[in-house]
Design a protein around this motif. Structure first.
Motif, short mmCIF file in Angstrom:
data_model
loop_
_atom_site.label_atom_id
_atom_site.label_comp_id
_atom_site.label_asym_id
_atom_site.label_seq_id
_atom_site.Cartn_x
_atom_site.Cartn_y
_atom_site.Cartn_z
N SER A 270 0.84 -1.20 0.00
CA SER A 270 0.00 0.00 0.00
C SER A 270 0.87 1.25 0.00
O SER A 270 1.99 1.25 0.52
N ASP A 271 0.35 2.31 -0.58
CA ASP A 271 1.04 3.58 -0.53
C ASP A 271 0.79 4.31 0.78
O ASP A 271 1.58 5.18 1.17
N ASP A 272 -0.31 3.98 1.43
CA ASP A 272 -0.72 4.68 2.64
C ASP A 272 -1.07 3.70 3.74
O ASP A 272 -1.39 2.53 3.49
N PHE A 273 -1.04 4.19 4.97
CA PHE A 273 -1.54 3.43 6.11
C PHE A 273 -2.13 4.42 7.11
O PHE A 273 -1.90 5.64 7.01
N THR A 274 -2.92 3.92 8.03
CA THR A 274 -3.52 4.80 9.03
C THR A 274 -3.13 4.34 10.43
O THR A 274 -2.84 3.16 10.67
N LEU A 275 -3.14 5.28 11.34
CA LEU A 275 -2.98 5.03 12.76
C LEU A 275 -4.26 5.50 13.45
O LEU A 275 -4.67 6.64 13.27
N SER A 276 -4.90 4.61 14.20
CA SER A 276 -6.16 4.92 14.88
C SER A 276 -5.95 4.82 16.38
O SER A 276 -5.39 3.84 16.88
N PHE A 277 -6.45 5.82 17.09
CA PHE A 277 -6.32 5.88 18.54
C PHE A 277 -7.71 5.90 19.17
O PHE A 277 -8.64 6.54 18.64
N ILE B 192 -4.96 9.17 11.99
CA ILE B 192 -3.88 9.81 11.24
C ILE B 192 -3.67 9.03 9.95
O ILE B 192 -3.44 7.81 9.98
N VAL B 193 -3.77 9.71 8.83
CA VAL B 193 -3.56 9.10 7.52
C VAL B 193 -2.14 9.41 7.08
O VAL B 193 -1.74 10.58 6.99
N CYS B 194 -1.37 8.37 6.80
CA CYS B 194 0.05 8.52 6.49
C CYS B 194 0.36 8.02 5.08
O CYS B 194 -0.15 6.98 4.67
N HIS B 195 1.19 8.77 4.38
CA HIS B 195 1.69 8.33 3.07
C HIS B 195 3.08 7.75 3.28
O HIS B 195 3.98 8.41 3.82
N LYS B 196 3.28 6.54 2.85
CA LYS B 196 4.53 5.82 3.12
C LYS B 196 5.68 6.47 2.36
O LYS B 196 5.63 6.64 1.14
N LEU B 197 6.73 6.82 3.11
CA LEU B 197 7.91 7.46 2.53
C LEU B 197 9.13 6.56 2.54
O LEU B 197 10.00 6.68 1.66
N TYR B 198 9.21 5.68 3.53
CA TYR B 198 10.46 4.94 3.74
C TYR B 198 10.16 3.66 4.49
O TYR B 198 9.31 3.63 5.39
N MET C 62 -5.12 14.45 9.45
CA MET C 62 -5.35 14.09 10.84
C MET C 62 -6.80 14.46 11.17
O MET C 62 -7.22 15.59 10.98
N TYR C 63 -7.55 13.46 11.64
CA TYR C 63 -8.97 13.65 11.90
C TYR C 63 -9.27 13.37 13.37
O TYR C 63 -8.88 12.34 13.92
N LEU C 64 -9.99 14.28 13.97
CA LEU C 64 -10.43 14.12 15.35
C LEU C 64 -11.94 13.96 15.35
O LEU C 64 -12.65 14.66 14.61
N ALA C 65 -12.44 13.02 16.15
CA ALA C 65 -13.89 12.82 16.24
C ALA C 65 -14.56 14.11 16.68
O ALA C 65 -14.08 14.80 17.60
N ALA C 66 -15.68 14.45 16.03
CA ALA C 66 -16.35 15.71 16.31
C ALA C 66 -16.77 15.82 17.77
O ALA C 66 -16.78 16.92 18.34
N ASP C 67 -17.10 14.69 18.41
CA ASP C 67 -17.54 14.75 19.80
C ASP C 67 -16.39 14.97 20.76
O ASP C 67 -16.60 15.10 21.97
N MET C 68 -15.14 15.04 20.24
CA MET C 68 -14.00 15.34 21.09
C MET C 68 -13.80 16.84 21.27
O MET C 68 -12.97 17.26 22.06
#
Length: 223
Positions: A72-79, A125-131, A166-172
């Motif tokens: 994949s070109d991208d990956f996400t991190l979810s908290f 957090i949506v990340c584009h793979k660089l390395y 970077m996306y934050l839940a609206a209820d936050m």
């Protein structure tokens, strides 16, 4: 109803990354709505590299999620908030090769900018793979670190991704429109993000037992 998310500037987010990643954990996810996999991780980082905001994560060669990150070109991190701790344990202790662990964890996947994340997340957090590079035993300047973490010589691959969104839940957001830290804990007396829940002396993150030498959840489990 699906949870709503608001895009924010990474510089506007207030949190303690040592606790957000190391204590609260995250899901590393790659793929698309046709095929994807996710894994629980407690090793990684957020910072600045090559004049851009970046996120780093580390994946062992046997992890199923690695196959998806590699192609994949991208990956996400979810908290997530503490109420999703059991879901993170499921995603860190079962393999997507053998079971629908997202279903078992009670999570609902959602498509985000062509990648996948989860509606229950507080921060994505949506990340584009660089390395990407596998760690090298010869480069360890502290041999004991290698011995403690790689008895089977299954060295992680380091991935560096630029933070594209970077996306934050609206209820936050509070009533005045200010974003919270993204961890779901109340903060009093000047506490920073991700305080307010106890961890007992190096409590392990996926099986409910402690890991020697502070090992995190992605190192003995199945992703």
């Amino acid at each position: 109803m699906p949870r709503e998310f608001v895009e924010i500037d990474p510089k506007d987010l207030q949190f303690n990354p040592f606790e957000l990643i190391g204590d609260d954990w995250m899901l590393v996810t790659a793929g698309n709505d046709s095929a994807f996999n996710t894994m629980t991780a407690s090793w990684g980082g957020l910072g600045v590299l090559w004049d851009r905001p970046v996120a780093t994560c580390f994946i062992r060669p046997q992890r199923y999620t690695k196959e998806f990150v590699d192609r994949s070109d991208d990956f996400t991190l979810s908290f997530f908030g503490e109420e999703r701790r059991d879901a993170l344990k499921v995603c860190g202790s079962t393999s997507g090769r053998d079971t629908d662990k997202v279903l078992d964890a009670g999570l609902f996947p959602m498509q985000v900018d062509g990648s996948m994340a989860f509606e229950e997340a507080q921060l994505v957090i949506v990340c584009h793979k660089l390395y990407a590079q596998q760690l090298d035993k010869a480069c360890f300047t502290a041999p004991e670190v290698y011995g403690e973490n790689y008895p089977d010589d299954d060295l992680h691959t380091l991935y560096v991704g630029s933070v594209e969104h970077m996306y934050l839940a609206a209820d936050m957001f509070d009533d005045e429109g200010d974003e919270g830290c993204g961890c779901g804990h109340d903060h009093g007396h000047g506490d920073g993000c991700c305080h307010g829940h106890g961890h007992d002396h190096g409590e392990g993150c996926c099986h409910g037992h402690g890991h020697d030498h502070g090992e995190g959840c992605c190192h003995h489990d199945h992703e």
